[in-house]
Design a protein around this motif. Sequence first.
Motif, PDB file in Angstrom:
ATOM      1  N   THR A  45       0.820  -1.216   0.000  1.00  0.00           N
ATOM      2  CA  THR A  45       0.000   0.000   0.000  1.00  0.00           C
ATOM      3  C   THR A  45       0.855   1.268   0.000  1.00  0.00           C
ATOM      4  O   THR A  45       0.617   2.194  -0.789  1.00  0.00           O
ATOM      5  N   THR A  46       1.832   1.302   0.896  1.00  0.00           N
ATOM      6  CA  THR A  46       2.659   2.494   1.064  1.00  0.00           C
ATOM      7  C   THR A  46       3.413   2.806  -0.226  1.00  0.00           C
ATOM      8  O   THR A  46       3.512   3.954  -0.653  1.00  0.00           O
ATOM      9  N   TRP A  47       3.907   1.763  -0.846  1.00  0.00           N
ATOM     10  CA  TRP A  47       4.648   1.889  -2.107  1.00  0.00           C
ATOM     11  C   TRP A  47       3.719   2.398  -3.215  1.00  0.00           C
ATOM     12  O   TRP A  47       4.049   3.342  -3.945  1.00  0.00           O
ATOM     13  N   LEU A  48       2.540   1.778  -3.332  1.00  0.00           N
ATOM     14  CA  LEU A  48       1.584   2.185  -4.362  1.00  0.00           C
ATOM     15  C   LEU A  48       1.154   3.637  -4.178  1.00  0.00           C
ATOM     16  O   LEU A  48       1.043   4.393  -5.149  1.00  0.00           O
ATOM     17  N   LYS A  49       0.932   4.035  -2.931  1.00  0.00           N
ATOM     18  CA  LYS A  49       0.554   5.428  -2.657  1.00  0.00           C
ATOM     19  C   LYS A  49       1.627   6.370  -3.184  1.00  0.00           C
ATOM     20  O   LYS A  49       1.332   7.370  -3.844  1.00  0.00           O
ATOM     21  N   ALA A  50       2.892   6.054  -2.889  1.00  0.00           N
ATOM     22  CA  ALA A  50       3.994   6.913  -3.316  1.00  0.00           C
ATOM     23  C   ALA A  50       4.063   6.972  -4.841  1.00  0.00           C
ATOM     24  O   ALA A  50       4.168   8.055  -5.431  1.00  0.00           O
ATOM     25  N   LEU A  51       3.999   5.817  -5.486  1.00  0.00           N
ATOM     26  CA  LEU A  51       4.123   5.769  -6.946  1.00  0.00           C
ATOM     27  C   LEU A  51       3.001   6.552  -7.633  1.00  0.00           C
ATOM     28  O   LEU A  51       3.246   7.367  -8.528  1.00  0.00           O
ATOM     29  N   VAL A  52       1.767   6.312  -7.199  1.00  0.00           N
ATOM     30  CA  VAL A  52       0.640   6.969  -7.866  1.00  0.00           C
ATOM     31  C   VAL A  52       0.663   8.478  -7.602  1.00  0.00           C
ATOM     32  O   VAL A  52       0.413   9.276  -8.513  1.00  0.00           O
ATOM     33  N   PHE A  53       1.010   8.859  -6.379  1.00  0.00           N
ATOM     34  CA  PHE A  53       1.120  10.291  -6.082  1.00  0.00           C
ATOM     35  C   PHE A  53       2.122  10.953  -7.032  1.00  0.00           C
ATOM     36  O   PHE A  53       1.852  12.005  -7.608  1.00  0.00           O
ATOM     37  N   CYS A  54       3.271  10.319  -7.217  1.00  0.00           N
ATOM     38  CA  CYS A  54       4.316  10.871  -8.099  1.00  0.00           C
ATOM     39  C   CYS A  54       3.853  10.938  -9.549  1.00  0.00           C
ATOM     40  O   CYS A  54       4.112  11.924 -10.248  1.00  0.00           O
ATOM     41  N   VAL A  55       3.190   9.890  -9.991  1.00  0.00           N
ATOM     42  CA  VAL A  55       2.722   9.843 -11.379  1.00  0.00           C
ATOM     43  C   VAL A  55       1.720  10.967 -11.635  1.00  0.00           C
ATOM     44  O   VAL A  55       1.844  11.736 -12.590  1.00  0.00           O
ATOM     45  N   VAL A  56       0.744  11.084 -10.736  1.00  0.00           N
ATOM     46  CA  VAL A  56      -0.345  12.024 -10.950  1.00  0.00           C
ATOM     47  C   VAL A  56       0.123  13.477 -10.824  1.00  0.00           C
ATOM     48  O   VAL A  56      -0.325  14.347 -11.558  1.00  0.00           O
ATOM     49  N   HIS A  57       1.056  13.721  -9.896  1.00  0.00           N
ATOM     50  CA  HIS A  57       1.473  15.104  -9.631  1.00  0.00           C
ATOM     51  C   HIS A  57       2.801  15.459 -10.275  1.00  0.00           C
ATOM     52  O   HIS A  57       3.426  16.442  -9.901  1.00  0.00           O
ATOM     53  N   ARG A  58       3.254  14.664 -11.247  1.00  0.00           N
ATOM     54  CA  ARG A  58       4.601  14.914 -11.789  1.00  0.00           C
ATOM     55  C   ARG A  58       4.711  16.243 -12.527  1.00  0.00           C
ATOM     56  O   ARG A  58       5.807  16.781 -12.659  1.00  0.00           O
ATOM     57  N   GLY A  59       3.571  16.801 -12.966  1.00  0.00           N
ATOM     58  CA  GLY A  59       3.612  18.105 -13.604  1.00  0.00           C
ATOM     59  C   GLY A  59       3.974  19.205 -12.612  1.00  0.00           C
ATOM     60  O   GLY A  59       4.694  20.146 -12.934  1.00  0.00           O
ATOM     61  N   ARG A  60       3.493  19.057 -11.387  1.00  0.00           N
ATOM     62  CA  ARG A  60       3.737  20.060 -10.350  1.00  0.00           C
ATOM     63  C   ARG A  60       5.020  19.775  -9.579  1.00  0.00           C
ATOM     64  O   ARG A  60       5.697  20.671  -9.124  1.00  0.00           O
ATOM     65  N   HIS A  61       5.313  18.501  -9.377  1.00  0.00           N
ATOM     66  CA  HIS A  61       6.495  18.111  -8.605  1.00  0.00           C
ATOM     67  C   HIS A  61       7.333  17.149  -9.437  1.00  0.00           C
ATOM     68  O   HIS A  61       6.978  15.974  -9.561  1.00  0.00           O
ATOM     69  N   ALA A  62       8.422  17.642  -9.993  1.00  0.00           N
ATOM     70  CA  ALA A  62       9.293  16.767 -10.772  1.00  0.00           C
ATOM     71  C   ALA A  62       9.884  15.706  -9.844  1.00  0.00           C
ATOM     72  O   ALA A  62      10.307  16.031  -8.733  1.00  0.00           O
ATOM     73  N   PRO A  63       9.892  14.441 -10.287  1.00  0.00           N
ATOM     74  CA  PRO A  63      10.357  13.365  -9.392  1.00  0.00           C
ATOM     75  C   PRO A  63      11.808  13.538  -8.938  1.00  0.00           C
ATOM     76  O   PRO A  63      12.184  13.044  -7.880  1.00  0.00           O
ATOM     77  N   ALA A  64      12.599  14.238  -9.720  1.00  0.00           N
ATOM     78  CA  ALA A  64      14.013  14.403  -9.335  1.00  0.00           C
ATOM     79  C   ALA A  64      14.251  15.656  -8.486  1.00  0.00           C
ATOM     80  O   ALA A  64      15.375  15.891  -8.035  1.00  0.00           O
TER      81      ALA A  64
END
Length: 309
Positions: A45-64
Amino acid sequence: GDLRLRKYEGFWYLEHLLAPTLAMRDTFVARPTDIILATTPKSGTTWLKALVFCVVHRGRHAPADERHPLLSSSPHDAVPFLHSIYENHLSAPPGPLLEEMPSPRILAVHTPFTALPASVRESACRVVYLCRDPKDVLVSLYHYVDKIRPEGSGTMTPFAEAFDLFCDGVVAFGPMWDNMAGYWKESVARPEEVMFLRYEDLKEDTVGTVRRLAAFLGCPFTDEEEAEGSGAAAEIVALCSMDKMRSVQANRDGTHGNGGSCFKNSAFFRKGEVGDWKAHMTPEMARRLDAIVEEKLRGSGLSMIGNDP
Ligand code: A3P
């Protein structure tokens, strides 16, 4: 955390989450843009939450970006449990709080499919389901309970006893096979809205699965994004890796939830391996649990066999 269980409509609930779950089922109104992450506990769950959050918000928050929110807060803060929101607002409905959340809202549940709010089951919102080999779930859960139980609460239930209970289906939001079968059926019937994932798939091809997730959520990675740096999907995977996540202060020292459910974030990061059951179960126990799972899933088209490394 309080871990007493109560059976309701064929499923076992943590006692303090039953009333919030029913309130959620009766009053939550999904938006077509909502993303619901449904998992069985200890399935990643914790991993999926992190991944999906990053995917969905990557326009606002660059993963790097070193100011990425996941480097200063826990995935459980970024993506709250919907039933926990209801738990904290039992006397006054959390309507306003949920209404004020900007779209797309990402919310997590462990709730069986049939106990989800009708608007989630019937609207266009996306449901991502994640489960895991029940043998590894049981081992993960056993360690987790050991870590979160209150000091002075005596010795742990022997593993063999926990194993027997699990085989009888007695586990939060279980029987696990019924939880899996409910979402599996739905993912077959409505593949555009319900995506079925296993922890083992996520481990085997994390980047590929993240790409599939993005496409499913309606925001596929563009060739341009994938050509930048090491590629957007790979950057997200690196940010959400066990080592990186575990080292974040909020995951080392922080907690989430309150009231009946206050959890140490550190308890959600252990080994993150496929097949750790081998260190805890005899081949005989493994065969017994596998046989139960396959028997219960028979005819559903779903099988959990063949995931071993
Ligand atoms: P183990 O106990 O087998 O190590 P949940 O988040 O649903 O509670 O699941 C917890 C399990 O996911 C634990 O499994 C934990 O170690 C693993 N996990 C947590 N973060 C992870 C990550 N970033 N990558 C892979 N596995 C992770």
